[in-house]
Scaffold this active site. Structure first.
Site, PDB file in Angstrom:
ATOM      1  N   GLU A 398      30.172   3.892 103.174  1.00 32.94           N
ATOM      2  CA  GLU A 398      30.050   2.643 102.865  1.00 32.94           C
ATOM      3  C   GLU A 398      31.122   1.542 103.500  1.00 32.94           C
ATOM      4  O   GLU A 398      32.109   1.675 103.087  1.00 32.94           O
ATOM      5  CB  GLU A 398      29.580   2.193 101.416  1.00 32.94           C
ATOM      6  CG  GLU A 398      29.476   0.644 101.438  1.00 32.94           C
ATOM      7  CD  GLU A 398      28.034   0.159 101.891  1.00 32.94           C
ATOM      8  OE1 GLU A 398      27.739  -0.886 101.661  1.00 32.94           O
ATOM      9  OE2 GLU A 398      27.251   1.062 102.322  1.00 32.94           O
ATOM     10  N   GLU A 441      26.524   7.105  96.635  1.00 34.30           N
ATOM     11  CA  GLU A 441      27.625   8.160  96.621  1.00 34.30           C
ATOM     12  C   GLU A 441      27.145   9.549  96.876  1.00 34.30           C
ATOM     13  O   GLU A 441      27.828  10.351  97.462  1.00 34.30           O
ATOM     14  CB  GLU A 441      28.537   7.879  95.597  1.00 34.30           C
ATOM     15  CG  GLU A 441      29.268   6.683  95.470  1.00 34.30           C
ATOM     16  CD  GLU A 441      28.623   5.347  95.193  1.00 34.30           C
ATOM     17  OE1 GLU A 441      29.020   4.396  95.454  1.00 34.30           O
ATOM     18  OE2 GLU A 441      27.386   5.667  94.569  1.00 34.30           O
ATOM     19  N   PHE A 464      35.336   2.909  95.769  1.00 33.11           N
ATOM     20  CA  PHE A 464      36.038   2.824  94.632  1.00 33.11           C
ATOM     21  C   PHE A 464      35.690   4.195  93.788  1.00 33.11           C
ATOM     22  O   PHE A 464      34.800   4.403  93.710  1.00 33.11           O
ATOM     23  CB  PHE A 464      35.728   1.659  93.931  1.00 33.11           C
ATOM     24  CG  PHE A 464      36.090   0.264  94.382  1.00 33.11           C
ATOM     25  CD1 PHE A 464      37.371  -0.269  94.257  1.00 33.11           C
ATOM     26  CD2 PHE A 464      35.293  -0.474  95.250  1.00 33.11           C
ATOM     27  CE1 PHE A 464      37.633  -1.530  95.055  1.00 33.11           C
ATOM     28  CE2 PHE A 464      35.611  -1.782  96.036  1.00 33.11           C
ATOM     29  CZ  PHE A 464      36.799  -2.213  95.786  1.00 33.11           C
ATOM     30  N   HIS A 511      36.781  -1.794  88.605  1.00 31.04           N
ATOM     31  CA  HIS A 511      37.463  -1.546  89.742  1.00 31.04           C
ATOM     32  C   HIS A 511      38.975  -1.070  89.544  1.00 31.04           C
ATOM     33  O   HIS A 511      39.916  -1.177  90.386  1.00 31.04           O
ATOM     34  CB  HIS A 511      37.718  -2.907  90.664  1.00 31.04           C
ATOM     35  CG  HIS A 511      36.246  -3.276  91.480  1.00 31.04           C
ATOM     36  ND1 HIS A 511      35.310  -3.892  90.415  1.00 31.04           N
ATOM     37  CD2 HIS A 511      35.903  -3.080  92.337  1.00 31.04           C
ATOM     38  CE1 HIS A 511      34.389  -4.202  91.131  1.00 31.04           C
ATOM     39  NE2 HIS A 511      34.602  -3.693  92.409  1.00 31.04           N
TER      40      HIS A 511
END
Length: 710
Positions: A398, A441, A464, A511
């Site tokens: 991505e 993902e 991430f 995150h």
């Protein structure tokens, strides 16, 4: 595009010869008899699991005739016995899997029976998780396009007219990865055919409970405008009708018009497996109706009515098949079983050991006295060096491209990842090698597996670490065990780059996660975590050049720090896996750590030095494998040790290191092994709370003082 069944007994279809029509029956009947023989073996305790393909044989026999073994590629699910047999998978080879023989071509006795895999026939290793094969099949089909775009067809042995067939039951079509795969296939227009063998039940759950209307083909009509050929309502118990449908689907994909999907209505007259009893959830009338469609009986009647076989010839064919099956069983039953200890073979590549001296050029790092390049700079430089060296490398994920709309590349700076690690790669190497994926993902990892299996070297990015979990099945149940479960017949070497961890000031819950211990717990997966720019360059190059799947964890807090800068060490600089780095020599106690906590341990060590404490710091760099000899040396040197990591203290990576030190080096310790890590909670958004949760230099200093006082 519905195709009706052929129930006419008066004339055979002119599309097939008499030998082909009879050949279809032989495949159908042989598959049934092999299933029955395996069931008998299970009752004799010579087979330890059995799941059948009964009722699916006709459409599978047709598929074997419509596609090309050793030319096309195949991604199966566990009912595809007749398809495998029709492609050339022998009865003996099947029974070798049944009894778990060492010479089982699918797995060498490592997987359950019916988990098909055959290198010579291009049948990719099958696994148990339902639906994980779809995205891999799309990736394998995508390989044909990428090879053509990059001029790599001869190098990779990829043919311009090959097609990928992926099969499934109707229940698996409720999986999210099925929809991701169909969407990717239509968007990319890859040559893949989805065959849905719809027997109406996923174990005991009927189709209408799986998705609206109980007909997945009807739900996909909107994709027809985007190149997906949908062929619905095929009588999967009629091999000739099935062949016509599958031939049309294969021709569509082979002509590069896009993907195709065939939904064939089949039956399941036996229970799901021997651990299931369909009488608990199917009525007598349902079971009787299924029996009326059984191709072993109905297609035999057609062949006799058409004059393709006399009754005597039919009985002779059945006797010949039974003799083949009996002989195959006897030979497989006598075959040697796997040797004791052989389970360690094929966990990792037998050809390239990334922990060996072959991957160690660390002494040739050049001038690193004053580093000018950040970790991001050297990651980017290393990718450019390696992509120039190896045209098989594909970079995707991505946002990793400079711009998906290539016509505007000249007027925009380009994205190149949210952290800019891949900036400029697309402009330098082209959109066929560096491209954006959907925000999915599992798609990223699944497609990469298919591409890697065909000979490409994907270097993919999960944006991430916190969002890696939708890909967990592809990572754990697929990528990490492909080589092992196929007994070395298949592999999927690739690199998964993942920004990880916290110290971001505002990263918060989603995150700032760690969780590396989840992945170091997976056999077959290499896990790396550098803490300096130079280490990132050397370890990434090793990850790309080695022959194993690598999870490459990049502490994003360290991307642009000044304390860990380095200089570009050149295009052949490598650091082997399993080689720790002594960051600081010391005499009183040792700290074993990695990632973000390395610098915090150093800061505390400088403060401790002013108090008369000499602290040695070891940066593991490589988490699987890890450098046990280096750990052993430092423990024997200082006799006091702290194991530190950024993740929560409880159940973290350091627990394994601490336990092994206590187990194997107990008599070299002058004090208990201590741990430093985050509080057992999530990382908070408010900076002061984040600082309190994550280990800080002061936490290390206090740990040093307490350990030294014992």
């Amino acid at each position: 595009m519905p195709l009706a069944a052929r129930s006419d007994l008066s004339a055979p279809a002119a599309t097939l010869t008499r030998d082909q029509r009879v050949g279809l029956y032989r495949t159908i009947y042989a598959a049934r008899r092999i299933d029955d023989k395996e069931i008998t073996g299970k009752r004799q305790n010579k087979v330890f699991f059995q799941i059948n393909g009964v009722g699916h044989e006709a459409v599978q026999a047709a598929a074997a005739m419509a596609f090309r073994p050793g030319h096309d590629w195949f991604f199966f699910y566990y009912r595809d016995r007749a398809l495998a047999y029709g492609l050339g998978y022998t009865a003996k080879e099947m029974f070798l899997g049944s009894v778990g023989a060492a010479s089982d071509p699918a797995s060498g006795g490592r997987q359950m029976p019916s988990h098909w895999g055959h290198r010579d026939l291009n049948i990719f290793t099958t696994s148990s998780p339902t639906g994980s094969q779809f995205l891999q099949a799309v990736g394998a089909a995508e390989a044909a396009l990428r090879a053509e775009q990059g001029g790599l067809q001869d190098q990779l042995g990829i043919r311009s007219d090959e097609v990928v067939l992926v099969t499934t039951g109707e229940g698996t079509c409720s999986q999210g990865e099925f929809w991701e795969a169909v969407s990717n296939a239509a968007t990319l227009k890859v040559p893949v055919v989805f065959l849905v063998e719809d027997n109406g039940y996923a174990i005991s759950v009927p189709s209408e409970v799986q998705y609206p209307g109980g007909n997945v083909a009807a739900l996909l009509k909107g994709y027809e405008a985007h190149g997906l050929l949908v062929i619905d309502d095929v009588d999967g118990c009629d091999p000739i009708a099935s062949f016509q449908a599958l031939k049309a689907a294969a021709d569509h994909a082979r002509a590069r018009k896009g993907p195709a999907l065939v939904r064939a209505r089949v039956i399941r007259p036996y229970s799901h497996s021997l651990s299931d009893d369909e009488q608990l959830y199917k009525s007598k009338a349902q079971r009787e109706a299924e029996a009326q469609r059984d191709p072993v009986a109905t297609y035999a009647d057609q062949l006799v009515a058409w004059g393709d076989l006399s009754l005597e010839e039919l009985q002779a064919l059945k006797a010949d098949v039974q003799a083949e099956v009996d002989r195959a069983w006897e030979e497989a039953d006598a075959a040697p079983r796997p040797e004791s200890g052989s389970f360690y073979e094929h966990l990792y590549s037998p050809d390239a050991d990334p922990a060996s001296p072959d991957f160690d050029t660390e002494a040739a790092a050049g001038d690193q006295a004053t580093g000018a390049k950040t970790m991001i700079d050297l990651l980017n430089a290393t990718l450019k060096h390696e992509m120039a060296r190896d045209p098989r490398i594909l970079v995707f994920g991505e946002d990793v491209a400079d711009a998906s709309r290539e016509e505007i590349l000249a007027e925009v700076k380009g994205k190149g990842g949210v952290f800019k690690a891949t900036h400029g790669l697309q402009k330098q190497f082209g959109g066929h090698r560096v491209f954006n994926s959907p925000l999915a993902e599992a798609t990223i990892i699944g497609r990469a597996i298919g591409l890697a299996a065909r000979g490409f070297k994907p270097v993919v990015e999960i944006q991430f670490f916190d969002y890696i979990w939708p890909a967990m099945q592809q990572l754990r149940d697929e990528l990490a065990n492909i080589r092992w479960r196929s007994n070395g017949a298949f592999k999927a070497p690739m690199v998964v780059r993942v920004p990880i961890a916290g110290y971001l000031m505002g990263g918060a819950t989603y995150h700032s996660q760690c969780g590396e211990s989840t992945f170091t717990h997976i056999p077959g997966l290499r896990v790396i975590c550098p803490s300096t720019a130079l280490d990132a360059a050397g370890l990434l190059r090793t990850a790309i050049r080695c022959d194993d799947p690598v999870l490459f964890l990049e502490p994003k807090h360290l991307y642009r720090q000044t304390h860990n800068k380095g200089n570009d060490p050149g295009p052949d600089f490598m650091i082997p896996f399993g080689k720790a780095r002594t960051v600081r020599e010391g005499a009183d106690l040792s700290v074993i750590t990695f990632g973000n906590t390395v610098h915090r341990a150093v800061q505390a060590a400088r403060a401790a030095e002013k108090e008369g404490l000499s602290v040695e710091i070891l940066d593991l760099r490589s988490l699987n494998p890890y450098d046990w000899p280096a750990i052993e040396r430092t423990v024997k040197k200082t006799h006091r040790v702290i194991v530190a990591h950024e993740d929560t203290v409880s159940w973290g990576y350091g627990a394994e290191i601490a336990a092994r030190i206590a187990d194997e080096l107990f008599f070299h310790l002058d004090a208990p092994v201590r741990r430093v890590g985050a509080k057992d909670t999530w990382v908070a958004y408010y900076p002061a709370l984040e600082d309190e949760i994550l280990p800080q230099p002061q936490d290390f200093l206090e740990a040093y003082r307490k350990l030294a006082a014992i």
